[in-house]
Enzyme design. Structure first.
Site, mmCIF file in Angstrom:
data_model
loop_
_atom_site.group_PDB
_atom_site.id
_atom_site.type_symbol
_atom_site.label_atom_id
_atom_site.label_comp_id
_atom_site.label_asym_id
_atom_site.label_seq_id
_atom_site.Cartn_x
_atom_site.Cartn_y
_atom_site.Cartn_z
ATOM 1 N N GLU A 40 11.495 54.081 -5.448
ATOM 2 C CA GLU A 40 10.823 55.027 -4.570
ATOM 3 C C GLU A 40 9.411 54.500 -4.331
ATOM 4 O OE1 GLU A 40 10.477 59.939 -4.581
ATOM 5 O OE2 GLU A 40 10.546 58.838 -6.450
ATOM 6 N N LYS A 110 15.007 63.066 1.243
ATOM 7 C CA LYS A 110 15.119 63.628 -0.102
ATOM 8 C C LYS A 110 15.251 65.152 -0.059
ATOM 9 C CE LYS A 110 12.573 63.548 -4.518
ATOM 10 N NZ LYS A 110 11.309 63.108 -5.146
ATOM 11 N N CYS A 147 15.285 59.990 -6.939
ATOM 12 C CA CYS A 147 14.480 60.476 -8.048
ATOM 13 C C CYS A 147 14.904 61.856 -8.563
ATOM 14 C CB CYS A 147 13.002 60.459 -7.652
ATOM 15 S SG CYS A 147 11.853 60.441 -9.067
#
Length: 262
Positions: A40, A110, A147
């Protein structure tokens, strides 16, 4: 198929990070990898300047993505990682991109923002609203997460039910008490409960743990690294997935099914 995990610490300058990404891509391709997974924040990052994500954000057709595509010319390789993209309202999307020499192959916004452990990504970021379509690479179907997403088992399950054989999880996993253990447990659980490979690619540096690893369908970490920049390789096997799903048919044995996840 051979995959590569390129762990590094992003700098505040996108040009420097682009050069690192292209160097890792060339090295990965030279070793026969078909997919390079990057962390990321590969666009620009500065732990002392959280607003850099807003100032450094670029469109998907901006110079960073264009430069990465140009750097992949002549390579039979796809690259994944995350950049910040303006949302048009003064905030950004955290977008997991997949690119090759032919252009942008996929983009996932995300879903789960990191509003936890005294941090609040939603101050600057806008969450996505859709599960990403799978990307096919070398005959493997690859699902995209980012993540904090790894803490939400329903997303990994949705990708597995859609056919994912490998789930790519770029991250900037922040250090803290027990956080390395959380990372390992979550990646292992997502692989084992879905009988697929999960690759977690961590940004390293002063704030983040690194600790990139690939976990196989039986929950075994087949490759892993520490906290320093590194490039590691892993062979993933359809035969390994098939044998695991015969021995441990959890996707067939499940009793609860949500059609919305498909």
């Amino acid at each position: 198929m051979k995959i590569a995990l390129g762990q590094f610490a992003a700098t505040p300058r996108w040009e420097e990070n682009l050069a690192i990404a292209i160097d890792l891509a060339r090295r990965a391709s030279a070793e026969g990898a078909r997919l390079l997974l990057l962390p990321e924040d590969i666009l620009a990052a500065d732990m002392k300047d959280p607003d850099l994500t807003l100032r450094a954000a670029q469109q998907l057709d901006g110079p960073y993505v264009a430069g990465l595509i140009a750097g992949l010319q002549g390579l039979d390789l796809m690259v994944s990682g995350c950049i910040f993209v303006p949302d048009g309202n003064g905030r950004v999307y955290n977008v997991h991109i997949v690119v090759s020499a032919h252009g942008l192959i996929g983009a996932y916004r995300k879903l789960h923002l990191y509003d936890a452990f005294a941090m609040k990504e939603s101050d600057r970021q806008t969450p996505g609203a859709e599960i990403a379509p799978l990307i096919e690479i070398g005959g493997f179907k690859v699902g995209l997460m980012t993540c904090y997403d790894v803490r939400f088992p329903e997303l990994a399950r949705a990708l597995a039910l859609n056919g994912a054989e490998l789930i790519a999880v770029p991250a900037a996993w922040v250090r803290g008490p027990g956080k390395e253990w959380h990372w390992e447990v979550m990646l292992t659980a997502r692989a084992l409960e879905n009988t697929c490979y999960v690759a977690g690619i961590g940004e390293c540096g002063p704030r983040n743990i690194g600790c990139s690893m690939v976990v196989d369908p039986l929950g075994v970490a087949v490759v892993r690294t520490g906290q320093a920049p590194d490039l590691l390789f892993c062979e993933i096997s359809k035969e390994r997935i098939a044998k695991t799903r015969v021995a441990l048919p959890v996707l067939q044995n499940r009793r609860f099914a949500d059609p919305a996840l498909r």
